[in-house]
Design a protein around this motif. Structure first.
Motif, PDB file in Angstrom:
ATOM      1  N   ALA A   1       0.823  -1.216   0.000  1.00  0.00           N
ATOM      2  CA  ALA A   1       0.000   0.000   0.000  1.00  0.00           C
ATOM      3  C   ALA A   1       0.848   1.252   0.000  1.00  0.00           C
TER       4      ALA A   1
ATOM      5  N   GLY B   1      -0.354   4.138  -5.313  1.00  0.00           N
ATOM      6  CA  GLY B   1      -1.436   3.169  -5.487  1.00  0.00           C
ATOM      7  C   GLY B   1      -1.737   2.906  -6.948  1.00  0.00           C
TER       8      GLY B   1
ATOM      9  N   LYS C   1      -4.344   1.592   3.790  1.00  0.00           N
ATOM     10  CA  LYS C   1      -3.912   2.744   2.990  1.00  0.00           C
ATOM     11  C   LYS C   1      -4.717   3.991   3.343  1.00  0.00           C
TER      12      LYS C   1
ATOM     13  N   GLN D   1      -5.299  -4.354   2.775  1.00  0.00           N
ATOM     14  CA  GLN D   1      -4.206  -3.398   2.565  1.00  0.00           C
ATOM     15  C   GLN D   1      -4.751  -2.029   2.188  1.00  0.00           C
ATOM     16  N   SER D   2      -5.846  -2.013   1.449  1.00  0.00           N
ATOM     17  CA  SER D   2      -6.431  -0.735   1.044  1.00  0.00           C
ATOM     18  C   SER D   2      -7.043   0.004   2.224  1.00  0.00           C
TER      19      SER D   2
END
Length: 459
Positions: A93, A97, A126, A122-123
């Motif tokens: 991340a 992106g 982020k 993971q997002s």
């Protein structure tokens, strides 16, 4: 009797044909409905991310304007902490992106390597880490991260209907990724058309997705939902329209050359990274000591911020908006300082994009061009053209840069000049950075994802 039988058979055949057609229409409609539902989720997540980012920027402004010296404490320790969290929980991340999404579209559909780059977990990290970076004062943006988050949401949505609901609507993985990524950008900037162009120009290179109607429909759905919820506002609010007269071609060339040179150097510096700036014997140190490197980057960003009067912290939106509206820059060091602060923030290895900071850098460069070439055009025109030119120079995506600046400022009358400036800038930029930034960096993420997949197979 034969005639009656014949009529009955024809009626049966006609009814059966109509039932089959209705079934096909129903399945096709359901497929579209599911896909557009996912695009709506992307828009809602992107808008929520935008509100969170704005709140963090407000807190940062209050904190650092009241106590400027806090930057020397918050930024070094903050970026070091974010770097540690990124390495520990969300390594894929880091950064913008967009390179991760480009890399994922070159991997086999449904592979573990592809899933690594569009992981929903993971997002989510982020979102949190990017918001924290904005709070701490890093020179980053949230639009690039919105692309990866949007792709992850759309991927998870498709997986839910296929695996959990057992409906199997048959979406191609690259279609889901492209629609989510471009939809995230469209909702983040409130620019539906720019999202479509981004899908075609950046994500659709060498891919069948570039003219996929369902993908473009998903992107437009995300953008139009943003418009429906928050109105047809422009990202950069202009107090008066910017009108470009026929004699503005000198401004176009000047802005394009400046944007191409600075944008090309920006891209090549980011691609080379810290090792590319160090002597050979020291080039391994940033990889050996990533937390310490992030700490040092924080110190540099803090120093640049204090020298520039706090204008380099965050996205740079306020400074760009001020210059677009014809206000004199409070600090003419802003453009160069923002360029350096964005580069160093990227070197820290934390999640955060370069889209909005690039527009802010371009505005600062436009201010320099206006000072150097006083009288050739209205300063606001030079700022507008330089914003698009620098973004095109940094990304080498001239059509996307033109459309996104046009939509963000409601400057439809300027489109021809924006296109000219971005095309020239992209050409100039390639002399300094032969490979587009996003695509060059995507190769590193692709190798990492493949290595992770191979390691998991071995274990």
């Amino acid at each position: 009797m034969q005639l009656i039988e014949k009529i009955k058979n024809q009626v049966k055949l006609s009814v059966a044909k109509r039932v089959r057609q209705t079934g096909r229409i129903s399945r096709h409609t359901l497929r579209y409905a599911i896909f557009l539902g996912g695009a709506s989720c992307v828009a809602l997540v992107s808008l929520g991310f935008a509100r969170l980012a704005e709140l963090m920027l407000e807190w940062n402004t209050r904190l650092f304007h009241a106590h400027w010296w806090l930057a020397f404490l918050v930024l070094p320790f903050g970026l070091a902490g974010l770097r540690w969290l990124t390495i520990r929980y969300a390594l894929q991340a880091r950064g913008s992106g967009i390179p991760q999404i480009i890399a994922s579209m070159t991997l086999p559909a449904g592979s573990r390597a592809q899933a690594v780059l569009v992981s929903l977990l993971q997002s989510l990290w982020k979102i949190v880490l990017t918001a924290a970076g904005l709070l701490f004062g890093a020179s980053i943006g949230r639009e690039g991260p919105s692309v990866q988050v949007g792709a992850a949401v759309m991927w998870a949505w498709g997986d839910f209907w296929h695996e959990k609901m057992r409906m199997g609507p048959g979406f191609r993985s690259e279609a889901l990724i492209a629609a989510g990524a471009a939809g995230g950008l469209a909702a983040a900037f409130n620019t539906p058309l720019a999202g479509v162009v981004f899908a075609i120009e950046e994500l659709g290179r060498g891919s069948a997705v570039r003219w996929d109607r369902i993908v473009l429909s998903g992107v437009l759905t995300a953008g139009f939902l943003s418009l429906a919820l928050f109105g047809n506002y422009s990202y950069f609010r202009l107090d008066a329209p910017i009108l470009i007269l026929n004699g503005a071609w000198a401004a176009v060339i000047a802005s394009a050359l400046a944007g191409g040179v600075f944008g090309g150097l920006f891209s090549s510096t980011l691609i080379r990274g810290i090792p590319g700036l160090l002597p050979n014997r020291f080039r391994s140190l940033p990889a050996q000591y990533p937390i310490r490197s992030a700490f040092c980057c924080g110190l540099v960003v803090a120093m640049l911020g204090v020298l520039a009067g706090g204008t380099t912290y965050g996205t740079g939106y306020e400074q760009a908006s001020s210059l677009l509206n014809g206000h004199v820059a409070d600090n003419h060091f802003f453009g160069i300082a923002k360029w350096a602060a964005t580069v160093v923030s990227y070197f820290a290895g934390i999640p955060g994009g370069i889209f909005t900071p690039s527009l802010a850098i371009g505005a600062g460069i436009g201010d320099y061009v206006a000072l150097l070439l006083h009288g050739i055009a209205e300063p606001r025109i030079l700022v507008l053209l330089s914003m698009a030119a620098f973004l095109a120079g940094a990304t080498q995506a001239p059509i996307t840069a033109s459309v996104i600046v046009m939509e963000m400022t409601h400057g439809q009358d300027t489109m021809l000049y924006l296109l000219a400036a971005t095309l020239i800038s992209s050409f100039v930029s390639r002399q300094f950075s032969p490979h587009p930034f996003y695509h060059a960096v995507s190769k590193h993420f692709r190798r990492e994802a493949v290595a992770i997949e191979e390691k998991q197979k071995e274990s």
